[in-house]
Design a protein around this motif. Structure first.
Motif, PDB file in Angstrom:
ATOM      1  N   VAL A  11       0.843  -1.189   0.000  1.00 21.65           N
ATOM      2  CA  VAL A  11       0.000   0.000   0.000  1.00 21.65           C
ATOM      3  C   VAL A  11       0.878   1.237   0.000  1.00 21.65           C
ATOM      4  O   VAL A  11       1.746   1.402   0.857  1.00 21.65           O
ATOM      5  N   GLY A  12       0.617   2.116  -0.982  1.00 22.12           N
ATOM      6  CA  GLY A  12       1.300   3.402  -1.047  1.00 22.12           C
ATOM      7  C   GLY A  12       0.302   4.498  -0.749  1.00 22.12           C
ATOM      8  O   GLY A  12      -0.852   4.438  -1.189  1.00 22.12           O
ATOM      9  N   LYS A  13       0.720   5.495   0.032  1.00 20.16           N
ATOM     10  CA  LYS A  13      -0.181   6.594   0.399  1.00 20.16           C
ATOM     11  C   LYS A  13       0.471   7.927   0.085  1.00 20.16           C
ATOM     12  O   LYS A  13       1.668   8.093   0.254  1.00 20.16           O
ATOM     13  N   SER A  14      -0.360   8.851  -0.366  1.00 17.48           N
ATOM     14  CA  SER A  14       0.066  10.217  -0.609  1.00 17.48           C
ATOM     15  C   SER A  14      -1.124  11.112  -0.299  1.00 17.48           C
ATOM     16  O   SER A  14      -2.108  11.115  -1.048  1.00 17.48           O
ATOM     17  N   SER A  15      -1.053  11.825   0.814  1.00 14.52           N
ATOM     18  CA  SER A  15      -2.153  12.683   1.279  1.00 14.52           C
ATOM     19  C   SER A  15      -3.454  11.891   1.332  1.00 14.52           C
ATOM     20  O   SER A  15      -3.565  10.964   2.100  1.00 14.52           O
ATOM     21  N   PHE A  16      -4.411  12.199   0.464  1.00 14.21           N
ATOM     22  CA  PHE A  16      -5.708  11.530   0.526  1.00 14.21           C
ATOM     23  C   PHE A  16      -5.896  10.491  -0.577  1.00 14.21           C
ATOM     24  O   PHE A  16      -7.005  10.122  -0.922  1.00 14.21           O
ATOM     25  N   ILE A  32     -11.050  16.736  -1.437  1.00 11.98           N
ATOM     26  CA  ILE A  32     -10.661  17.293  -2.736  1.00 11.98           C
ATOM     27  C   ILE A  32     -11.771  18.151  -3.333  1.00 11.98           C
ATOM     28  O   ILE A  32     -12.944  17.879  -3.162  1.00 11.98           O
ATOM     29  N   GLU A  33     -11.348  19.182  -4.030  1.00 12.49           N
ATOM     30  CA  GLU A  33     -12.270  20.048  -4.751  1.00 12.49           C
ATOM     31  C   GLU A  33     -12.042  19.857  -6.241  1.00 12.49           C
ATOM     32  O   GLU A  33     -11.011  19.344  -6.668  1.00 12.49           O
ATOM     33  N   ASN A  34     -12.987  20.279  -7.051  1.00 14.49           N
ATOM     34  CA  ASN A  34     -12.926  20.049  -8.497  1.00 14.49           C
ATOM     35  C   ASN A  34     -11.681  20.617  -9.159  1.00 14.49           C
ATOM     36  O   ASN A  34     -11.197  20.064 -10.142  1.00 14.49           O
ATOM     37  N   ASP A  35     -11.156  21.719  -8.662  1.00 13.78           N
ATOM     38  CA  ASP A  35     -10.010  22.350  -9.313  1.00 13.78           C
ATOM     39  C   ASP A  35      -8.670  21.727  -8.898  1.00 13.78           C
ATOM     40  O   ASP A  35      -7.618  22.211  -9.285  1.00 13.78           O
ATOM     41  N   GLU A  36      -8.697  20.652  -8.164  1.00 13.14           N
ATOM     42  CA  GLU A  36      -7.464  20.017  -7.683  1.00 13.14           C
ATOM     43  C   GLU A  36      -7.141  18.718  -8.418  1.00 13.14           C
ATOM     44  O   GLU A  36      -6.370  17.892  -7.926  1.00 13.14           O
ATOM     45  N   ILE A  37      -7.673  18.541  -9.609  1.00 10.79           N
ATOM     46  CA  ILE A  37      -7.483  17.304 -10.367  1.00 10.79           C
ATOM     47  C   ILE A  37      -6.008  17.061 -10.690  1.00 10.79           C
ATOM     48  O   ILE A  37      -5.505  15.950 -10.543  1.00 10.79           O
ATOM     49  N   GLU A  38      -5.282  18.097 -11.126  1.00 10.23           N
ATOM     50  CA  GLU A  38      -3.862  17.915 -11.462  1.00 10.23           C
ATOM     51  C   GLU A  38      -3.073  17.473 -10.239  1.00 10.23           C
ATOM     52  O   GLU A  38      -2.226  16.584 -10.323  1.00 10.23           O
ATOM     53  N   MET A  39      -3.369  18.076  -9.096  1.00 17.14           N
ATOM     54  CA  MET A  39      -2.695  17.690  -7.865  1.00 17.14           C
ATOM     55  C   MET A  39      -3.048  16.231  -7.516  1.00 17.14           C
ATOM     56  O   MET A  39      -2.185  15.455  -7.093  1.00 17.14           O
ATOM     57  N   LEU A  40      -4.294  15.854  -7.728  1.00 18.40           N
ATOM     58  CA  LEU A  40      -4.731  14.483  -7.463  1.00 18.40           C
ATOM     59  C   LEU A  40      -3.974  13.495  -8.349  1.00 18.40           C
ATOM     60  O   LEU A  40      -3.531  12.441  -7.878  1.00 18.40           O
ATOM     61  N   GLU A  41      -3.796  13.838  -9.603  1.00 21.04           N
ATOM     62  CA  GLU A  41      -3.052  12.965 -10.506  1.00 21.04           C
ATOM     63  C   GLU A  41      -1.625  12.765 -10.009  1.00 21.04           C
ATOM     64  O   GLU A  41      -1.092  11.660 -10.045  1.00 21.04           O
ATOM     65  N   ASP A  42      -1.000  13.840  -9.528  1.00 24.97           N
ATOM     66  CA  ASP A  42       0.355  13.741  -8.982  1.00 24.97           C
ATOM     67  C   ASP A  42       0.390  12.853  -7.744  1.00 24.97           C
ATOM     68  O   ASP A  42       1.325  12.068  -7.556  1.00 24.97           O
ATOM     69  N   MET A  43      -0.622  12.957  -6.892  1.00 20.11           N
ATOM     70  CA  MET A  43      -0.672  12.143  -5.683  1.00 20.11           C
ATOM     71  C   MET A  43      -0.841  10.669  -6.011  1.00 20.11           C
ATOM     72  O   MET A  43      -0.254   9.807  -5.352  1.00 20.11           O
ATOM     73  N   ILE A  44      -1.640  10.365  -7.033  1.00 22.90           N
ATOM     74  CA  ILE A  44      -1.800   8.972  -7.464  1.00 22.90           C
ATOM     75  C   ILE A  44      -0.471   8.440  -7.971  1.00 22.90           C
ATOM     76  O   ILE A  44      -0.073   7.313  -7.654  1.00 22.90           O
TER      77      ILE A  44
END
Length: 98
Positions: free
Chosen positions: A30-35, A56-68
């Motif tokens: 299991v790897g974790k990064s923030s949420f 997460i909010e809608n405008d944070e998609i790019e950040m979410l991709e980086d976290m994944i």
């Protein structure tokens, strides 16, 4: 040591190596990064991606991709580490065989 004994020892070593590799393949990491949480099998197959949607909010998609990406890489590094730890005794300093 005769040739027959050496062959028998090599076959046992091969059997032990395959057993260890099969155990690693069945493990989950299991790897974790923030949420974001990513689960990967020992074969490096991504099993699941979980996102804490409340964070997460809608405008944070790019950040979410980086976290994944970060969480996936962390999980696959765990696979590499446990593979090296368990299989290193067989490869004796010859990295990259597994």
């Amino acid at each position: 040591m005769n040739l027959q004994a050496m062959m028998k020892q090599a076959q046992k070593l091969q059997k032990d190596m395959m057993k260890e590799k099969n155990e690693i393949d069945e493990m989950e990491f299991v790897g974790k990064s923030s949420f974001v949480t990513v689960t990967v099998k020992g074969t490096k197959e991504v099993v699941s991606v979980k996102i804490d949607s409340e964070s997460i909010e809608n405008d944070e998609i790019e950040m979410l991709e980086d976290m994944i990406l970060v969480a996936t890489n962390e999980a696959t590094k765990q696979v590499d580490n446990i593979t090296e730890q368990k299989m290193g005794k067989y490869t004796k300093g010859m990295p990259g065989l597994f």
